[in-house]
Design a protein around this motif. Structure first.
Motif, mmCIF file in Angstrom:
data_model
loop_
_atom_site.group_PDB
_atom_site.id
_atom_site.type_symbol
_atom_site.label_atom_id
_atom_site.label_comp_id
_atom_site.label_asym_id
_atom_site.label_seq_id
_atom_site.Cartn_x
_atom_site.Cartn_y
_atom_site.Cartn_z
ATOM 1 N N UNK A 285 55.440 52.746 35.556
ATOM 2 C CA UNK A 285 54.879 53.637 36.571
ATOM 3 C C UNK A 285 53.428 53.310 36.922
ATOM 4 N N UNK A 286 52.816 52.376 36.231
ATOM 5 C CA UNK A 286 51.439 52.017 36.551
ATOM 6 C C UNK A 286 51.374 51.249 37.861
ATOM 7 N N UNK A 287 50.319 51.452 38.644
ATOM 8 C CA UNK A 287 50.190 50.702 39.902
ATOM 9 C C UNK A 287 49.964 49.220 39.624
ATOM 10 N N UNK A 288 50.541 48.403 40.461
ATOM 11 C CA UNK A 288 50.435 46.959 40.297
ATOM 12 C C UNK A 288 49.046 46.477 40.701
ATOM 13 N N UNK A 289 48.462 45.615 39.896
ATOM 14 C CA UNK A 289 47.173 44.983 40.195
ATOM 15 C C UNK A 289 47.432 43.494 40.348
ATOM 16 N N UNK A 290 47.144 42.953 41.544
ATOM 17 C CA UNK A 290 47.417 41.562 41.850
ATOM 18 C C UNK A 290 46.143 40.735 41.771
ATOM 19 N N UNK A 291 46.263 39.443 41.447
ATOM 20 C CA UNK A 291 45.084 38.568 41.470
ATOM 21 C C UNK A 291 44.443 38.550 42.860
ATOM 22 N N UNK A 292 43.130 38.669 42.874
ATOM 23 C CA UNK A 292 42.394 38.729 44.130
ATOM 24 C C UNK A 292 41.988 40.130 44.525
ATOM 25 N N UNK A 293 42.541 41.174 43.875
ATOM 26 C CA UNK A 293 42.154 42.554 44.189
ATOM 27 C C UNK A 293 40.738 42.823 43.709
ATOM 28 N N UNK A 334 34.316 43.851 40.543
ATOM 29 C CA UNK A 334 34.970 42.718 39.896
ATOM 30 C C UNK A 334 36.175 42.307 40.723
ATOM 31 N N UNK A 335 36.613 41.067 40.498
ATOM 32 C CA UNK A 335 37.783 40.515 41.178
ATOM 33 C C UNK A 335 38.826 40.178 40.112
ATOM 34 N N UNK A 336 40.043 40.631 40.315
ATOM 35 C CA UNK A 336 41.125 40.394 39.367
ATOM 36 C C UNK A 336 41.542 38.928 39.442
ATOM 37 N N UNK A 337 41.630 38.292 38.284
ATOM 38 C CA UNK A 337 42.047 36.889 38.216
ATOM 39 C C UNK A 337 43.432 36.710 37.623
ATOM 40 N N UNK A 338 43.923 37.674 36.906
ATOM 41 C CA UNK A 338 45.254 37.555 36.314
ATOM 42 C C UNK A 338 45.585 38.774 35.487
ATOM 43 N N UNK A 339 46.840 38.826 35.010
ATOM 44 C CA UNK A 339 47.314 39.945 34.187
ATOM 45 C C UNK A 339 48.280 39.415 33.154
ATOM 46 N N UNK A 340 48.297 40.086 32.004
ATOM 47 C CA UNK A 340 49.161 39.708 30.899
ATOM 48 C C UNK A 340 49.972 40.928 30.470
ATOM 49 N N UNK A 341 51.307 40.802 30.513
ATOM 50 C CA UNK A 341 52.189 41.889 30.124
ATOM 51 C C UNK A 341 52.609 41.703 28.670
ATOM 52 N N UNK A 342 52.355 42.700 27.849
ATOM 53 C CA UNK A 342 52.730 42.684 26.438
ATOM 54 C C UNK A 342 53.691 43.824 26.158
ATOM 55 N N UNK A 343 54.416 43.790 25.038
ATOM 56 C CA UNK A 343 55.336 44.894 24.726
ATOM 57 C C UNK A 343 54.638 46.238 24.589
ATOM 58 N N UNK A 345 51.765 47.105 26.276
ATOM 59 C CA UNK A 345 50.992 47.480 27.449
ATOM 60 C C UNK A 345 50.660 46.264 28.302
ATOM 61 N N UNK A 346 49.703 46.460 29.196
ATOM 62 C CA UNK A 346 49.308 45.406 30.112
ATOM 63 C C UNK A 346 47.809 45.190 30.015
ATOM 64 N N UNK A 347 47.401 43.944 30.105
ATOM 65 C CA UNK A 347 45.986 43.580 30.041
ATOM 66 C C UNK A 347 45.640 42.809 31.318
ATOM 67 N N UNK A 348 44.545 43.219 31.953
ATOM 68 C CA UNK A 348 44.107 42.618 33.204
ATOM 69 C C UNK A 348 42.821 41.835 32.946
ATOM 70 N N UNK A 349 42.730 40.642 33.529
ATOM 71 C CA UNK A 349 41.544 39.797 33.412
ATOM 72 C C UNK A 349 40.833 39.762 34.766
ATOM 73 N N UNK A 350 39.521 39.797 34.722
ATOM 74 C CA UNK A 350 38.736 39.828 35.960
ATOM 75 C C UNK A 350 37.420 39.093 35.727
ATOM 76 N N UNK A 351 36.729 38.825 36.824
ATOM 77 C CA UNK A 351 35.401 38.223 36.774
ATOM 78 C C UNK A 351 34.477 39.001 37.693
ATOM 79 N N UNK A 352 33.202 38.838 37.471
ATOM 80 C CA UNK A 352 32.217 39.552 38.287
ATOM 81 C C UNK A 352 32.272 39.053 39.720
ATOM 82 N N UNK A 353 32.190 40.004 40.654
ATOM 83 C CA UNK A 353 32.155 39.673 42.074
ATOM 84 C C UNK A 353 30.701 39.688 42.518
#
Length: 386
Positions: A285-293, A334-343, A345-353
């Motif tokens: 049910x979590x909203x999707x976060x795509x690379x580039x957001x 910040x700008x999202x660069x990727x996401x990692x799905x684990x059993x 939860x989910x972890x999002x990676x980003x860099x400073x914009x």
């Protein structure tokens, strides 16, 4: 006491059948026997042994039947009972011509044997058919029911009972799921779950005691709110722990196990038991976060790496920001660069914009300049007269 009485009755019935059954033997066989009394005793012993075996089998079937009746939904219980009755009725209708046949000698033993076999066969057949097509069978008794029509046509799927684990009761999320209508059907709380929460409530540990009391209070509130929809299953299954007993209950009732325990959910899936894992539901049910957001994120603590900072989205998703350690306590674009799905939860990676930060400051400066120019160019009506 009831089990002992059942065994005694079967022993007496088997012995009496063997004692009286000597008269059913062919006369030619009795003429060749010199000691009829010994044959009678032999048949009595054989009948007693068969009665003992039948009593043990009946005892086990009775226990299984009582467990199923206590936990079985009402509509399924009615449909199975009707199917069993119809099967026995068909068996006796087909058996009537056989019983009227004039058989002589040892062939007369075919009649009771055919009666037993036909009743068992058609009774089990009617029971199994009602289990598979029970809803369609109930439609015959209430053909105008809209729900029965939808279920029979395959449009509507009947709701399965939901078996609640201790974890979903203690954390309180089950209240919101029931209120929002995410859980259909009956909510079953096993006796082993209540016993576990009572042990927590009586614990000397303050944290465990608070959890146990919170869970018992939630059950009381759910009982007041939903009434008979909340069912307390008093069957005490044998097992090494609460998880094993819940799996047995879910297997017997055919219900869906609702839990937040990842390991218990995995075991249920291995045993082909329906399970609803709240952790997976929250992730879905979590909203999707795509690379580039682009996100405006507050960095709250340090990351594992030397230059990383960590922030959190509104739904609790952890965001790891590169080169964000020096910005802890501030809110940065910040700008999202990727996401990692684990059993778990989910972890999002980003860099400073950095460009976004500059654009943000420039936009703020332009807004302030525009505000100052607007204040200097007031309308003639608002300017003071000279």
């Amino acid at each position: 006491m009831v089990e002992v009485l059942i065994l005694v009755l079967f022993l007496i019935s088997g012995g009496a059948t063997g004692w009286m059954g000597v008269h059913l033997l062919p006369q030619e066989m009795l003429d060749d026997v010199t000691d009829v009394q010994r044959v009678r005793l032999g048949l009595t012993g054989l009948g007693t042994g068969i009665g003992l075996v039948a009593g043990l089998v009946f005892k086990r079937l009775r226990l299984q039947l009582m467990q199923q009746v206590r936990t079985m939904p009402t509509d399924l219980l009615i449909s199975r009972s009707v199917g069993l009755i119809l099967g026995l009725l068909v068996a006796n209708l087909l058996l009537a011509p056989i019983l009227l046949l004039p058989l002589a000698g040892g062939v007369t033993l075919v009649k009771p044997l055919a009666a037993v076999l036909s009743n068992v066969f058609f009774g089990v057949l009617g029971y199994n058919l009602a289990e598979v097509h029970g809803r369609t069978l109930l439609r015959l008794f209430n053909p105008t029911s809209t729900e029965a029509l939808l279920v029979a046509d395959g449009v509507l799927t009947p709701a399965t009972p939901k078996i609640l684990d201790t974890s979903v009761i203690i954390d309180g999320r089950i209240r919101g799921m029931l209120a929002c209508g995410l859980l259909e059907g009956q909510a079953i709380v096993a006796q082993t779950v209540i016993d576990e929460m009572q042990q927590l409530a009586d614990s000397t540990n303050l944290e465990k005691r608070a959890k146990g009391r919170r869970g018992l209070k939630l059950l009381r509130d759910l009982r007041d709110t939903y009434g008979r929809r909340l069912v307390i299953n008093s069957t005490r299954y044998e097992g090494t722990g609460t998880d094993d007993r819940l799996l047995l209950l879910a297997s017997d009732t055919g219900g869906t196990l609702v839990t937040a325990d990842f390991n218990l959910a995995q075991v249920a899936q291995v045993k082909e038991i329906k399970v609803m894992n709240l952790s997976e539901l929250v992730i879905a049910l979590r909203p999707e976060v795509q690379p580039g957001d682009e996100l405006l994120l507050k960095i709250v603590r340090e990351g594992k790496e030397e230059s990383q900072g960590v922030g959190y989205l509104e739904d609790g998703t952890m965001v790891v920001v590169e080169e964000g350690r020096t910005l802890i306590g501030s809110r940065q674009p910040v700008v999202v660069t990727g996401a990692l799905q684990t059993p778990t939860g989910r972890m999002v990676f980003a860099r400073r914009d950095k460009n976004g930060h500059k654009n943000n400051r420039s936009s703020k400066g332009s807004k302030s300049k525009a505000a100052r120019s607007d204040s200097r160019t007031d309308s003639p009506e608002e300017q003071p007269s000279t």
